[in-house]
Design an enzyme around this catalytic site. Structure first.
Site, mmCIF file in Angstrom:
data_model
loop_
_atom_site.group_PDB
_atom_site.id
_atom_site.type_symbol
_atom_site.label_atom_id
_atom_site.label_comp_id
_atom_site.label_asym_id
_atom_site.label_seq_id
_atom_site.Cartn_x
_atom_site.Cartn_y
_atom_site.Cartn_z
ATOM 1 N N ALA A 40 -21.604 19.764 31.682
ATOM 2 C CA ALA A 40 -20.978 20.786 30.840
ATOM 3 C C ALA A 40 -21.814 22.052 30.716
ATOM 4 O O ALA A 40 -21.301 23.105 30.343
ATOM 5 C CB ALA A 40 -20.703 20.210 29.445
ATOM 6 N N LYS A 41 -23.121 21.930 30.988
ATOM 7 C CA LYS A 41 -24.044 23.072 30.951
ATOM 8 C C LYS A 41 -23.903 23.883 29.658
ATOM 9 O O LYS A 41 -23.820 25.106 29.672
ATOM 10 C CB LYS A 41 -23.849 23.959 32.183
ATOM 11 C CG LYS A 41 -24.112 23.238 33.501
ATOM 12 C CD LYS A 41 -23.910 24.148 34.704
ATOM 13 C CE LYS A 41 -24.199 23.409 35.994
ATOM 14 N NZ LYS A 41 -23.169 22.371 36.300
ATOM 15 N N ARG A 42 -23.916 23.182 28.550
ATOM 16 C CA ARG A 42 -23.810 23.842 27.259
ATOM 17 C C ARG A 42 -25.170 24.391 26.830
ATOM 18 O O ARG A 42 -26.204 24.035 27.370
ATOM 19 C CB ARG A 42 -23.276 22.869 26.207
ATOM 20 C CG ARG A 42 -21.858 22.356 26.463
ATOM 21 C CD ARG A 42 -20.872 23.524 26.566
ATOM 22 N NE ARG A 42 -19.494 23.081 26.414
ATOM 23 C CZ ARG A 42 -18.593 23.014 27.386
ATOM 24 N NH1 ARG A 42 -18.924 23.360 28.621
ATOM 25 N NH2 ARG A 42 -17.361 22.621 27.145
#
Length: 275
Positions: free
Chosen positions: A95-97
């Site tokens: 998700a690369k949050r």
């Protein structure tokens, strides 16, 4: 899933393969498009075909988010199906949050509490308070972006000050926030020779390594420079497995491709005395 449990799965399956579920509607075999949920049916077939050869699955959340509520349902059904049928497989939310603390708390809740993911990829560049909310869950993992495989990685990640590159600073500083038991790092396979430098800073942590296969990374080079005594690697392949074929035989071909990688990994695990 803790560190030792993940290592035991690697030894049991003689594999450190992670299959990326980048399930693009435009690439899914056409015979599935008439089903109620084509993405889920595609994922289910891929998972059933490859589960014996992989220790992790990594749905890329963007391929689900782009379809709105329908996509989220496909994602949720996929991760529940995996956990119900293959509970020992490690699940990564790609998700690369990364945001300020309160927002990160909500992201962490979404993926680590409301869905049964074991881990989530996180961008570290807003600092400690953007990462630590993801570390508050027992037996869950943060996978920090350290050194990525894209061309743009050279724009910032290699910026050097006081003889230290930015990605090296990320590796050093982040070890104040988490441990090898709850933090991994993303390191692109197309920069495999740099894994030896990364291992000097983070010798014991697991590394999630994308870029093998379609992106041109070498599995042998990744093992040479990055493997440690607990293997310490999850090597991801997405397109090279899930879209190796688009006919009604797609799952069988995916199984063959996954088995080929698993066999290569088994040989490397033997070569480096892990098995």
């Amino acid at each position: 899933m803790n560190y030792q449990a993940l290592f035991e799965q690697i030894k049991k399956k003689k594999s450190f393969l992670c299959v990326g579920l980048d399930s693009d509607m435009k690439k899914i075999p056409t015979h599935l498009l008439s089903s109620t949920d084509p993405v889920f049916e595609f994922n289910k077939a891929i998972v059933d075909a490859t589960a014996d050869y992989t220790v992790a699955y990594k749905p890329n959340v963007a391929f689900y988010e782009c379809r709105g509520a329908v996509g989220w349902r496909s994602l949720e059904k996929t991760v529940i199906y995996i956990k119900d049928n293959y509970p020992d497989i490690f699940l990564i939310a790609d998700a690369k949050r990364g945001d300020i603390g309160n927002t990160s708390k909500m992201y962490a809740s979404a993926f680590l509490e409301n869905m049964p993911f074991d881990s989530i990829t996180v961008a570290p560049y807003m600092g400690e308070d953007s990462v630590t909310p993801f570390l508050e869950y027992d037996n869950k993992w943060v996978i920090l972006l350290a050194l990525t495989s894209n061309k743009g990685a050279f724009d910032f990640q290699f910026f050097e000050e006081n003889n230290k590159k930015m990605f090296e600073k990320v590796l050093e500083k982040s070890q104040e926030w988490g441990t090898k038991e709850n933090m991994m790092y993303v390191v692109g396979a197309t920069k495999a020779e740099m894994l030896s430098d990364i291992r000097k800073i983070a010798p014991d942590h697991f590394l999630l390594v994308p870029g093998v296969g379609a992106q041109g990374g070498s599995l042998k080079e990744v093992a040479k420079y990055g493997m440690n005594q607990s293997c310490g690697l999850l090597v991801n392949s997405s397109r090279g497995i899930i879209f190796a074929d688009t006919s009604d035989q797609f799952a069988i071909i995916a199984q063959i491709k996954a088995k080929e990688l698993q066999k290569e990994m088994e040989n490397l695990l033997i070569e480096y005395s892990i098995l």
